[in-house]
Write an enzyme that holds these catalytic residues in place. Structure first.
Site, mmCIF file in Angstrom:
data_model
loop_
_atom_site.group_PDB
_atom_site.id
_atom_site.type_symbol
_atom_site.label_atom_id
_atom_site.label_comp_id
_atom_site.label_asym_id
_atom_site.label_seq_id
_atom_site.Cartn_x
_atom_site.Cartn_y
_atom_site.Cartn_z
ATOM 1 N N ALA A 130 51.669 46.795 39.621
ATOM 2 C CA ALA A 130 50.391 46.070 39.683
ATOM 3 C C ALA A 130 49.886 45.779 38.277
ATOM 4 O O ALA A 130 49.342 46.661 37.597
ATOM 5 C CB ALA A 130 49.355 46.882 40.455
ATOM 6 N N ARG A 272 54.628 27.132 -4.327
ATOM 7 C CA ARG A 272 56.098 27.014 -4.220
ATOM 8 C C ARG A 272 56.572 25.597 -4.590
ATOM 9 O O ARG A 272 56.014 24.612 -4.078
ATOM 10 C CB ARG A 272 56.505 27.334 -2.772
ATOM 11 N N GLN A 340 57.189 29.242 8.858
ATOM 12 C CA GLN A 340 57.989 28.046 8.552
ATOM 13 C C GLN A 340 57.698 27.553 7.125
ATOM 14 O O GLN A 340 58.603 27.209 6.378
ATOM 15 C CB GLN A 340 57.665 26.948 9.583
ATOM 16 N N GLY A 343 59.469 29.506 4.584
ATOM 17 C CA GLY A 343 60.927 29.560 4.640
ATOM 18 C C GLY A 343 61.384 30.993 4.889
ATOM 19 O O GLY A 343 60.694 31.758 5.576
ATOM 20 N N GLU A 367 44.935 41.983 28.483
ATOM 21 C CA GLU A 367 43.582 41.495 28.827
ATOM 22 C C GLU A 367 43.649 40.212 29.645
ATOM 23 O O GLU A 367 42.783 39.340 29.519
ATOM 24 C CB GLU A 367 42.732 41.275 27.565
HETATM 25 C C1 LIG Z 1 51.154 46.703 24.757
HETATM 26 C C2 LIG Z 1 50.367 46.681 26.021
HETATM 27 C C3 LIG Z 1 49.239 47.482 26.125
HETATM 28 C C4 LIG Z 1 48.493 47.491 27.306
HETATM 29 N N1 LIG Z 1 47.403 48.302 27.409
HETATM 30 C C5 LIG Z 1 46.817 48.463 28.636
HETATM 31 C C6 LIG Z 1 45.800 49.467 28.832
HETATM 32 O O1 LIG Z 1 45.374 50.136 27.900
HETATM 33 N N2 LIG Z 1 45.315 49.646 30.078
HETATM 34 C C7 LIG Z 1 45.741 48.912 31.142
HETATM 35 O O2 LIG Z 1 45.265 49.149 32.262
HETATM 36 N N3 LIG Z 1 46.690 47.930 30.993
HETATM 37 C C8 LIG Z 1 47.231 47.710 29.767
HETATM 38 N N4 LIG Z 1 48.210 46.744 29.588
HETATM 39 C C9 LIG Z 1 48.614 45.961 30.742
HETATM 40 C C10 LIG Z 1 48.306 44.478 30.649
HETATM 41 O O3 LIG Z 1 46.957 44.238 30.923
HETATM 42 C C11 LIG Z 1 49.272 43.791 31.622
HETATM 43 O O4 LIG Z 1 50.545 43.801 30.983
HETATM 44 C C12 LIG Z 1 48.879 42.385 31.974
HETATM 45 O O5 LIG Z 1 47.706 42.368 32.742
HETATM 46 C C13 LIG Z 1 49.993 41.663 32.759
HETATM 47 O O6 LIG Z 1 50.527 42.450 33.758
HETATM 48 P P1 LIG Z 1 52.114 42.635 33.865
HETATM 49 O O7 LIG Z 1 52.629 42.982 32.522
HETATM 50 O O8 LIG Z 1 52.388 43.596 34.960
HETATM 51 O O9 LIG Z 1 52.682 41.212 34.239
HETATM 52 P P2 LIG Z 1 52.667 40.537 35.686
HETATM 53 O O10 LIG Z 1 51.314 40.578 36.260
HETATM 54 O O11 LIG Z 1 53.791 41.080 36.491
HETATM 55 O O12 LIG Z 1 52.988 39.026 35.312
HETATM 56 C C14 LIG Z 1 54.313 38.544 35.083
HETATM 57 C C15 LIG Z 1 54.204 37.040 34.874
HETATM 58 O O13 LIG Z 1 53.701 36.416 36.078
HETATM 59 C C16 LIG Z 1 52.556 35.647 35.754
HETATM 60 N N5 LIG Z 1 51.614 35.664 36.866
HETATM 61 C C17 LIG Z 1 51.174 36.733 37.567
HETATM 62 N N6 LIG Z 1 50.266 36.355 38.474
HETATM 63 C C18 LIG Z 1 50.103 35.020 38.327
HETATM 64 C C19 LIG Z 1 49.275 34.039 38.944
HETATM 65 N N7 LIG Z 1 48.421 34.340 39.918
HETATM 66 N N8 LIG Z 1 49.380 32.755 38.541
HETATM 67 C C20 LIG Z 1 50.246 32.412 37.556
HETATM 68 N N9 LIG Z 1 51.037 33.294 36.916
HETATM 69 C C21 LIG Z 1 50.971 34.585 37.295
HETATM 70 C C22 LIG Z 1 51.971 36.297 34.519
HETATM 71 O O14 LIG Z 1 51.111 35.407 33.821
HETATM 72 C C23 LIG Z 1 53.223 36.671 33.750
HETATM 73 O O15 LIG Z 1 53.683 35.546 33.056
HETATM 74 C C24 LIG Z 1 48.903 46.672 28.399
HETATM 75 C C25 LIG Z 1 50.026 45.845 28.262
HETATM 76 C C26 LIG Z 1 50.748 45.841 27.102
HETATM 77 C C27 LIG Z 1 51.962 44.950 27.009
#
Ligand SMILES: Cc1cc2nc3c(=O)[nH]c(=O)nc-3n(C[C@H](O)[C@H](O)[C@H](O)COP(=O)(O)OP(=O)(O)OC[C@H]3O[C@@H](n4cnc5c(N)ncnc54)[C@H](O)[C@@H]3O)c2cc1C
Length: 387
Positions: A130, A272, A340, A343, A367
């Site tokens: 999720a 440069r 870019q 270079g 976010e």
């Molecule tokens: C380094 C890092 C730190 C983080 N820190 C926190 C934290 O402190 N606490 C926390 O709770 N979370 C945290 N997150 C989680 C972050 O908020 C989620 O990674 C993000 O919300 C996306 O969820 P997912 O990675 O599961 O991707 P998914 O939701 O599985 O999405 C995969 C792809 O499908 C696309 N997609 C999904 N639904 C739709 C839709 N309805 N329409 C179009 N496209 C869609 C997405 O845009 C994406 O391209 C962190 C993530 C990272 C990478």
């Protein structure tokens, strides 16, 4: 809307910029090359941030913060955003606004120590199954004998290894809606070391070296009812009320980093020489600079307009989504073009550009991904037309 800075805002920008340049920049190479922010270094810089009045400046004056309005807070975030993320996030802590939603006892236990720099928080929503669809979360809270028993797994949780407590969101029930069943979510405080909660190292991440993420597992973790933040089943309402502006914070930090990258690109283009002249004299290079500056300004205006509307009480989700979308995508573009223009040197870690380029990648994902921001914007456009 006044586009100029007040004297107070100018002072905050200058103070924050000086702190970032004098105290954080000198440690960037160490964090980038080792991938670790040493605890002693973090503690030392935290004390300096506290002494300079920058620590927890996002908080209202009534609880010991700087009481900045949203525009001024974003100016401060923009300056902090220039530096390596682990350094500015861990050393110049900005406690989560959601802590303001706690009871008096919860504020004593969590909020005030965070403002004083004695504790730090992390926020756990995302699960392996999720991400964007948070309502699809599987971690549960079940009421038993007045307590709540938590089971499930969270991942990608930033800063959880260093944090003293977790602000946890779990499914506490289900309700019937015209669109089918919908999970009810409740927010809880869980102290580090609480029985039934295990925090383990997460994944290695291409962006923001030194800023860790963790996996948190709950196995019959029993919490008292007074660990609930806000009301039972109202976790998303608390999050939406208090975390709305976090997207603007992401946007503002991207602006700072893009400004830094553009500054390097301008300097390099002017200095440069190739084919007997400064490369900035080639239109192929100078037009890149023009596009970078224009994109940056557009993102800046969107972000600060949303911040200004936040202060007027007129901001919409669409405004904040547009700011986050534009600023994060602009940063990716500016960072790439800055490399870019440099270079081969652009890819070397002697300069901060390869780092800014890597760091830009996560901004379009956390976010709320760019697609989710576009979803918010397009829904706002179409809904009034019944689509
Ligand atoms: C380094 C890092 C730190 C983080 N820190 C926190 C934290 O402190 N606490 C926390 O709770 N979370 C945290 N997150 C989680 C972050 O908020 C989620 O990674 C993000 O919300 C996306 O969820 P997912 O990675 O599961 O991707 P998914 O939701 O599985 O999405 C995969 C792809 O499908 C696309 N997609 C999904 N639904 C739709 C839709 N309805 N329409 C179009 N496209 C869609 C997405 O845009 C994406 O391209 C962190 C993530 C990272 C990478």
């Amino acid at each position: 809307m006044d586009f100029g800075l007040s004297e107070e805002q100018r002072l905050i920008v200058e103070t924050t910029r000086a702190f970032v340049e004098n105290e954080l920049y000198p440690h960037e190479a160490e964090v980038e090359r080792t991938g670790v922010l040493r605890k002693e270094l973090a503690d030392e810089l935290k004390q300096k941030a506290i002494a300079s009045g920058l620590y927890a400046a996002n908080m209202p004056e009534s609880v010991g913060g700087a009481g900045l309005d949203t525009v001024t807070w974003l100016l401060y975030e923009k300056e902090l955003g220039r530096a390596n993320y682990a350094l500015h996030w861990s050393c110049v802590g900005r406690p989560s606004n959601i802590l303001l939603a706690g009871t008096d006892a919860q504020k004593e236990k969590y909020l005030y120590p965070c403002i004083r720099g004695e504790k730090s928080d992390c926020l756990a929503m995302t699960e392996p199954g999720a991400g964007s669809d948070l309502r699809g979360m599987k971690a549960t809270a079940v009421e038993k004998g007045g307590d709540w028993v938590i089971n499930g797994t969270k991942h990608f949780i930033s800063h959880a290894l260093e944090a003293d407590f977790v602000i946890l969101f779990v499914a506490s029930g289900e309700e019937d809606t015209p669109r089918g069943k919908k999970k009810k979510i409740t927010a809880f405080f869980v102290d580090k070391g609480h029985p039934g909660m295990t925090i383990r190292e997460g994944y290695r991440n291409v962006s923001h070296r030194g800023y860790t993420n963790a996996i948190i597992e709950f196995d019959d973790c029993r919490l008292p009812a007074d660990a609930i933040l806000g009301e039972v089943h109202k976790g998303f309402e608390v999050a939406n009320t208090w975390l709305g502006a976090t997207r603007l914070q992401v946007a503002a930090t991207c602006l700072g980093r893009a400004e830094r990258a553009l500054g390097h690109a301008i300097e390099y283009a002017a200095q440069r020489q190739q084919f007997g002249q400064q490369i900035g004299k080639f239109q192929g290079v100078s037009f890149k600079l023009a596009d970078m500056a224009t994109e940056l300004k557009a993102a800046d205006l969107l972000t600060f307009e949303a911040g200004w509307k936040f202060d007027q009480g007129t901001v919409t989700d669409q405004d904040m989504a547009m700011a986050k979308l534009k600023a994060t995508e602009m940063l990716a573009f500016v960072a790439d073009e800055a490399i870019q223009i440099h270079g081969g040197m652009g890819l070397m870690d002697d300069l901060p550009l390869e780092r800014i380029w890597r760091d830009a990648r996560v901004e379009r994902i956390w976010e709320g991904t760019s697609e989710i921001q576009r979803h918010i914007i397009s829904r706002a456009l179409l809904r009034p037309h019944g689509a």
